[in-house]
Design a protein around this motif. Structure first.
Motif, short mmCIF file in Angstrom:
data_model
loop_
_atom_site.label_atom_id
_atom_site.label_comp_id
_atom_site.label_asym_id
_atom_site.label_seq_id
_atom_site.Cartn_x
_atom_site.Cartn_y
_atom_site.Cartn_z
N LEU A 1 20.69 -1.98 -31.25
CA LEU A 1 20.26 -1.71 -32.72
C LEU A 1 19.03 -2.21 -33.28
CD1 LEU A 1 21.30 -0.34 -35.22
CD2 LEU A 1 22.27 -2.45 -36.07
N ALA A 2 18.85 -3.55 -32.70
CA ALA A 2 17.44 -4.03 -33.09
C ALA A 2 16.37 -3.23 -32.42
CB ALA A 2 17.45 -5.49 -32.76
N GLY A 3 16.40 -2.98 -31.29
CA GLY A 3 15.34 -2.20 -30.40
C GLY A 3 15.16 -0.88 -31.16
N ARG A 4 16.16 -0.20 -31.41
CA ARG A 4 15.95 1.03 -32.05
C ARG A 4 15.45 1.04 -33.60
NH1 ARG A 4 20.83 3.87 -32.87
NH2 ARG A 4 22.12 1.77 -32.64
N ARG B 1 16.06 1.25 -43.35
CA ARG B 1 16.49 0.86 -44.67
C ARG B 1 17.51 -0.20 -44.64
NH1 ARG B 1 15.20 6.17 -45.38
NH2 ARG B 1 17.30 7.11 -44.97
N LEU B 2 17.98 -0.75 -43.39
CA LEU B 2 19.01 -1.71 -43.19
C LEU B 2 18.36 -2.93 -43.80
CD1 LEU B 2 20.27 -1.04 -39.65
CD2 LEU B 2 21.34 -0.64 -41.65
N PRO B 3 19.48 -3.65 -44.50
CA PRO B 3 19.03 -5.22 -45.13
C PRO B 3 18.35 -6.05 -44.28
CG PRO B 3 21.48 -4.56 -45.21
CD PRO B 3 20.87 -3.70 -44.38
N TRP B 4 18.31 -6.04 -43.06
CA TRP B 4 17.77 -7.11 -42.02
C TRP B 4 16.31 -6.70 -41.85
CZ3 TRP B 4 19.55 -6.87 -36.47
CH2 TRP B 4 19.40 -5.64 -35.93
N ARG C 1 17.46 -10.50 -38.71
CA ARG C 1 16.18 -10.09 -39.32
C ARG C 1 15.17 -9.45 -38.35
NH1 ARG C 1 16.46 -14.67 -37.67
NH2 ARG C 1 14.55 -15.84 -36.63
N LEU C 2 14.48 -8.22 -38.85
CA LEU C 2 13.50 -7.64 -38.20
C LEU C 2 12.40 -7.49 -38.97
CD1 LEU C 2 15.80 -4.64 -36.93
CD2 LEU C 2 15.02 -6.39 -35.72
N ARG C 3 11.20 -7.50 -38.38
CA ARG C 3 9.93 -7.32 -39.11
C ARG C 3 8.72 -6.58 -38.18
NH1 ARG C 3 5.83 -11.75 -39.14
NH2 ARG C 3 7.15 -12.60 -37.69
N PRO C 4 8.18 -5.45 -38.70
CA PRO C 4 7.19 -4.97 -38.10
C PRO C 4 5.81 -5.56 -38.24
CG PRO C 4 7.63 -3.72 -40.13
CD PRO C 4 8.62 -4.91 -39.93
N ASP C 5 5.22 -5.60 -37.28
CA ASP C 5 3.98 -6.33 -37.19
C ASP C 5 2.77 -5.49 -36.48
OD1 ASP C 5 1.83 -8.25 -37.51
OD2 ASP C 5 2.76 -9.53 -35.97
N GLN D 1 6.60 3.77 -37.72
CA GLN D 1 6.67 4.30 -39.17
C GLN D 1 7.44 5.32 -39.67
OE1 GLN D 1 2.17 4.51 -40.16
NE2 GLN D 1 1.93 2.17 -40.04
N ARG D 2 8.62 5.37 -39.06
CA ARG D 2 9.71 6.33 -39.45
C ARG D 2 10.49 5.91 -40.55
NH1 ARG D 2 11.67 7.20 -33.42
NH2 ARG D 2 10.14 8.25 -32.66
N ASP D 3 10.53 6.91 -41.43
CA ASP D 3 11.65 6.46 -42.67
C ASP D 3 12.93 6.82 -42.26
OD1 ASP D 3 12.85 5.70 -44.96
OD2 ASP D 3 12.19 7.41 -46.10
#
Length: 113
Positions: free
Chosen positions: A39-42, A57-60, A16-20, A50-52
């Protein structure tokens, strides 16, 4: 960037990844090595900026995980399951059962296996 965690493992075993705000949190990639960490870092960099992108858009991304039970309940639960599996193994071995014991089936249902 600061990296650190007590343990990145989640109860469900999923990443999982979550921006804060201007930081991010990643976890659940225990044992996957440097590739997943890279991959998590990138992905976190794209999220914080805040790039789309395909990465954001990955499920994690934004995945919610149930919290660990508070101590000592978590410890007691884990120890109880170990004891249940040990007893089931001992019964299966002593009786030379051709199938999984009822205790093991109960433990499997409780643990989600």
């Amino acid at each position: 960037m600061v990296w650190g965690s007590r343990c990145a493992a989640g109860l469900d075993g999923h990443r999982r990844l979550r921006p804060d705000h201007r930081t991010g949190h990643g976890g659940g990639y225990v044992g996957s090595g440097l590739t997943t960490t890279n991959l998590a870092g990138r992905t976190l960099a794209d999220l914080v900026l805040q790039r789309d992108t395909d990465l954001t858009r990955l499920p994690w991304v934004g995945r919610q995980v149930r919290q660990w039970e508070p101590e000592p309940l978590r410890w007691l639960g884990v120890q109880s399951m170990y004891a249940l599996y040990r007893t089931a193994d001992r019964r299966e071995r002593n009786r030379a059962l051709p199938h999984t014991s009822r205790l093991a089936r109960i433990a499997n249902r409780i643990t989600g296996r």
